[in-house]
Design a protein around this motif. Structure first.
Motif, PDB file in Angstrom:
ATOM      1  N   ARG A 154       0.860  -1.178   0.000  1.00  0.00           N
ATOM      2  CA  ARG A 154       0.000   0.000   0.000  1.00  0.00           C
ATOM      3  C   ARG A 154       0.901   1.233   0.000  1.00  0.00           C
ATOM      4  O   ARG A 154       2.091   1.146   0.211  1.00  0.00           O
ATOM      5  CB  ARG A 154      -0.895   0.013   1.254  1.00  0.00           C
ATOM      6  N   ASP A 155       0.290   2.392  -0.224  1.00  0.00           N
ATOM      7  CA  ASP A 155       1.064   3.635  -0.220  1.00  0.00           C
ATOM      8  C   ASP A 155       2.258   3.494  -1.177  1.00  0.00           C
ATOM      9  O   ASP A 155       3.399   3.772  -0.832  1.00  0.00           O
ATOM     10  CB  ASP A 155       1.536   3.948   1.202  1.00  0.00           C
ATOM     11  N   VAL A 156       1.965   3.054  -2.402  1.00  0.00           N
ATOM     12  CA  VAL A 156       3.003   2.653  -3.355  1.00  0.00           C
ATOM     13  C   VAL A 156       3.460   3.840  -4.199  1.00  0.00           C
ATOM     14  O   VAL A 156       2.639   4.594  -4.742  1.00  0.00           O
ATOM     15  CB  VAL A 156       2.480   1.545  -4.288  1.00  0.00           C
ATOM     16  N   VAL A 157       4.775   3.980  -4.314  1.00  0.00           N
ATOM     17  CA  VAL A 157       5.387   4.912  -5.259  1.00  0.00           C
ATOM     18  C   VAL A 157       5.996   4.069  -6.375  1.00  0.00           C
ATOM     19  O   VAL A 157       6.945   3.325  -6.156  1.00  0.00           O
ATOM     20  CB  VAL A 157       6.469   5.780  -4.604  1.00  0.00           C
ATOM     21  N   LEU A 158       5.419   4.160  -7.562  1.00  0.00           N
ATOM     22  CA  LEU A 158       5.945   3.438  -8.712  1.00  0.00           C
ATOM     23  C   LEU A 158       6.965   4.315  -9.416  1.00  0.00           C
ATOM     24  O   LEU A 158       6.657   5.449  -9.810  1.00  0.00           O
ATOM     25  CB  LEU A 158       4.820   3.085  -9.681  1.00  0.00           C
ATOM     26  N   VAL A 159       8.166   3.783  -9.574  1.00  0.00           N
ATOM     27  CA  VAL A 159       9.260   4.537 -10.194  1.00  0.00           C
ATOM     28  C   VAL A 159       9.671   3.823 -11.475  1.00  0.00           C
ATOM     29  O   VAL A 159      10.074   2.654 -11.444  1.00  0.00           O
ATOM     30  CB  VAL A 159      10.464   4.653  -9.248  1.00  0.00           C
ATOM     31  N   GLY A 160       9.566   4.516 -12.600  1.00  0.00           N
ATOM     32  CA  GLY A 160       9.936   3.944 -13.878  1.00  0.00           C
ATOM     33  C   GLY A 160      11.035   4.751 -14.539  1.00  0.00           C
ATOM     34  O   GLY A 160      10.936   5.979 -14.631  1.00  0.00           O
ATOM     35  N   HIS A 161      12.072   4.062 -14.996  1.00  0.00           N
ATOM     36  CA  HIS A 161      13.183   4.705 -15.691  1.00  0.00           C
ATOM     37  C   HIS A 161      13.125   4.367 -17.178  1.00  0.00           C
ATOM     38  O   HIS A 161      12.940   3.204 -17.546  1.00  0.00           O
ATOM     39  CB  HIS A 161      14.515   4.228 -15.089  1.00  0.00           C
ATOM     40  N   SER A 162      13.265   5.375 -18.022  1.00  0.00           N
ATOM     41  CA  SER A 162      13.390   5.189 -19.469  1.00  0.00           C
ATOM     42  C   SER A 162      12.235   4.347 -20.021  1.00  0.00           C
ATOM     43  O   SER A 162      11.066   4.695 -19.831  1.00  0.00           O
ATOM     44  CB  SER A 162      14.752   4.568 -19.779  1.00  0.00           C
ATOM     45  N   TYR A 163      12.529   3.218 -20.666  1.00  0.00           N
ATOM     46  CA  TYR A 163      11.480   2.359 -21.231  1.00  0.00           C
ATOM     47  C   TYR A 163      10.396   2.028 -20.213  1.00  0.00           C
ATOM     48  O   TYR A 163       9.196   1.994 -20.545  1.00  0.00           O
ATOM     49  CB  TYR A 163      12.090   1.046 -21.764  1.00  0.00           C
ATOM     50  N   SER A 164      10.769   1.759 -18.967  1.00  0.00           N
ATOM     51  CA  SER A 164       9.790   1.210 -18.028  1.00  0.00           C
ATOM     52  C   SER A 164       8.723   2.214 -17.614  1.00  0.00           C
ATOM     53  O   SER A 164       7.753   1.851 -16.952  1.00  0.00           O
ATOM     54  CB  SER A 164      10.480   0.646 -16.776  1.00  0.00           C
ATOM     55  N   GLY A 165       8.862   3.468 -18.045  1.00  0.00           N
ATOM     56  CA  GLY A 165       7.757   4.389 -17.853  1.00  0.00           C
ATOM     57  C   GLY A 165       6.477   3.899 -18.515  1.00  0.00           C
ATOM     58  O   GLY A 165       5.374   4.194 -18.048  1.00  0.00           O
ATOM     59  N   ILE A 166       6.616   3.113 -19.599  1.00  0.00           N
ATOM     60  CA  ILE A 166       5.441   2.606 -20.309  1.00  0.00           C
ATOM     61  C   ILE A 166       4.687   1.580 -19.453  1.00  0.00           C
ATOM     62  O   ILE A 166       3.492   1.745 -19.191  1.00  0.00           O
ATOM     63  CB  ILE A 166       5.832   2.018 -21.673  1.00  0.00           C
ATOM     64  N   PRO A 167       5.326   0.495 -18.975  1.00  0.00           N
ATOM     65  CA  PRO A 167       4.577  -0.424 -18.107  1.00  0.00           C
ATOM     66  C   PRO A 167       4.233   0.161 -16.748  1.00  0.00           C
ATOM     67  O   PRO A 167       3.184  -0.153 -16.182  1.00  0.00           O
ATOM     68  CB  PRO A 167       5.505  -1.642 -17.989  1.00  0.00           C
ATOM     69  N   VAL A 168       5.080   1.022 -16.206  1.00  0.00           N
ATOM     70  CA  VAL A 168       4.783   1.633 -14.901  1.00  0.00           C
ATOM     71  C   VAL A 168       3.524   2.498 -14.983  1.00  0.00           C
ATOM     72  O   VAL A 168       2.672   2.467 -14.094  1.00  0.00           O
ATOM     73  CB  VAL A 168       5.989   2.453 -14.401  1.00  0.00           C
ATOM     74  N   GLY A 169       3.381   3.269 -16.053  1.00  0.00           N
ATOM     75  CA  GLY A 169       2.191   4.098 -16.201  1.00  0.00           C
ATOM     76  C   GLY A 169       0.923   3.268 -16.252  1.00  0.00           C
ATOM     77  O   GLY A 169      -0.102   3.615 -15.641  1.00  0.00           O
ATOM     78  N   GLN A 170       0.971   2.158 -16.976  1.00  0.00           N
ATOM     79  CA  GLN A 170      -0.201   1.282 -17.058  1.00  0.00           C
ATOM     80  C   GLN A 170      -0.484   0.614 -15.715  1.00  0.00           C
ATOM     81  O   GLN A 170      -1.646   0.477 -15.308  1.00  0.00           O
ATOM     82  CB  GLN A 170       0.034   0.220 -18.128  1.00  0.00           C
ATOM     83  N   ALA A 171       0.578   0.212 -15.007  1.00  0.00           N
ATOM     84  CA  ALA A 171       0.396  -0.399 -13.690  1.00  0.00           C
ATOM     85  C   ALA A 171      -0.196   0.594 -12.700  1.00  0.00           C
ATOM     86  O   ALA A 171      -0.998   0.210 -11.832  1.00  0.00           O
ATOM     87  CB  ALA A 171       1.732  -0.933 -13.179  1.00  0.00           C
ATOM     88  N   ALA A 172       0.166   1.862 -12.821  1.00  0.00           N
ATOM     89  CA  ALA A 172      -0.371   2.885 -11.921  1.00  0.00           C
ATOM     90  C   ALA A 172      -1.895   2.928 -11.999  1.00  0.00           C
ATOM     91  O   ALA A 172      -2.588   3.062 -10.980  1.00  0.00           O
ATOM     92  CB  ALA A 172       0.217   4.246 -12.261  1.00  0.00           C
ATOM     93  N   VAL A 173      -2.427   2.802 -13.218  1.00  0.00           N
ATOM     94  CA  VAL A 173      -3.879   2.791 -13.387  1.00  0.00           C
ATOM     95  C   VAL A 173      -4.474   1.543 -12.747  1.00  0.00           C
ATOM     96  O   VAL A 173      -5.506   1.606 -12.063  1.00  0.00           O
ATOM     97  CB  VAL A 173      -4.240   2.853 -14.882  1.00  0.00           C
ATOM     98  N   ARG A 174      -3.812   0.424 -12.913  1.00  0.00           N
ATOM     99  CA  ARG A 174      -4.393  -0.859 -12.494  1.00  0.00           C
ATOM    100  C   ARG A 174      -4.349  -1.094 -10.986  1.00  0.00           C
ATOM    101  O   ARG A 174      -5.205  -1.816 -10.454  1.00  0.00           O
ATOM    102  CB  ARG A 174      -3.686  -2.003 -13.220  1.00  0.00           C
ATOM    103  N   ILE A 175      -3.381  -0.498 -10.273  1.00  0.00           N
ATOM    104  CA  ILE A 175      -3.302  -0.811  -8.834  1.00  0.00           C
ATOM    105  C   ILE A 175      -4.234   0.051  -7.998  1.00  0.00           C
ATOM    106  O   ILE A 175      -4.354  -0.156  -6.782  1.00  0.00           O
ATOM    107  CB  ILE A 175      -1.864  -0.741  -8.291  1.00  0.00           C
ATOM    108  N   GLY A 176      -4.879   1.017  -8.610  1.00  0.00           N
ATOM    109  CA  GLY A 176      -5.944   1.756  -7.940  1.00  0.00           C
ATOM    110  C   GLY A 176      -5.498   2.477  -6.679  1.00  0.00           C
ATOM    111  O   GLY A 176      -4.500   3.199  -6.674  1.00  0.00           O
ATOM    112  N   ASP A 177      -6.251   2.252  -5.580  1.00  0.00           N
ATOM    113  CA  ASP A 177      -5.991   3.026  -4.367  1.00  0.00           C
ATOM    114  C   ASP A 177      -4.740   2.574  -3.620  1.00  0.00           C
ATOM    115  O   ASP A 177      -4.410   3.132  -2.565  1.00  0.00           O
ATOM    116  CB  ASP A 177      -7.204   3.023  -3.437  1.00  0.00           C
TER     117      ASP A 177
END
Length: 232
Positions: free
Chosen positions: A67-90
């Motif tokens: 919980r209270d997650v900070v998703l950090v994406g570097h370079s390419y991984s901004g693409i999957p990180v952005g999608q994961a941000a939507v999916r993990i919700g609250d």
């Protein structure tokens, strides 16, 4: 407790965050570096496409019940990180993109820049984007030793994850975030990153270093990550 999930860019694994993770842990943060399927110690684990890498991130958050997650994406991984941000919700607290690509619905990592040479390399190498030579890391604020670590540690990258489009039910601009621009890799954000920063939920932070700050300035990067979610 805030949980940082760190995802490195193309060809790299969790190992790339070693120094950043140590600094964050010293400041009292919980840190979870993640290797995506098909890379580093997960070579041979099938990564048939972009959604496999999104699933990797979501599954790690759920497996550890973070919980209270900070998703950090570097370079390419901004693409999957952005999608994961939507999916993990609250479960999400904040997104940090480190000189990263921005997930836009229907667009891939290779969208928006001349990508024919990369596509040709993938086709010629059995569906993998091959490892990069030392010259690829030149003029980015890295020492010879740091370049050697990158060259020795990198692995070929699953090509389909670069060419397949992101799926975004909501735009990333709706989520709180920080974009870190590394100035040796360009003076300012462009394209989708520039559009994202028009959102009042996103902040721009510049670093006077190159595209791999987890190697060139790991402690400064850790400080910025720490402060991105520290209440004033």
């Amino acid at each position: 407790m805030t949980n940082f999930v760190l995802v490195a860019g193309a060809r790299l694994g969790a190992w790339a965050w070693d120094e950043v993770a140590a600094s964050l842990r010293a400041s009292g943060r919980a840190v979870h570096p993640l290797t995506l399927s098909g890379l580093a110690e997960k070579q041979g684990v099938p990564a048939p496409g972009q959604q496999s890498h999104v699933d990797d991130i979501v599954a790690e958050v759920e497996r550890l019940d973070l919980r209270d997650v900070v998703l950090v994406g570097h370079s390419y991984s901004g693409i999957p990180v952005g999608q994961a941000a939507v999916r993990i919700g609250d479960r999400l607290r904040h997104v940090v993109l480190v000189d990263a690509s921005v997930a836009v619905d229907g667009e891939s990592f290779l969208s928006g820049w001349p990508s024919d040479p990369v596509r040709a390399e993938i086709e010629a190498n059995g569906g993998l984007w091959p490892s990069a030579p030392a010259a690829h890391y030149a003029d980015q604020g890295l020492t010879d030793e740091q370049i050697a670590r990158l060259v020795d540690g990198q692995t070929p990258h699953p090509g389909a994850t670069l060419t397949e489009p992101a799926v975004m039910a909501r735009p990333l601009s709706e989520f709180p975030g920080t974009y870190i621009k590394c100035l040796l890799d360009g003076d300012e954000p462009w394209g989708a990153a520039a559009e994202l920063l028009k959102s009042d939920r996103w902040e721009l932070v510049n670093m006077d270093t190159g595209h791999w700050p987890m190697f060139s300035q790991p402690h400064e990067l850790a400080r910025i990550l720490h402060e991105s979610v520290t209440a004033p």
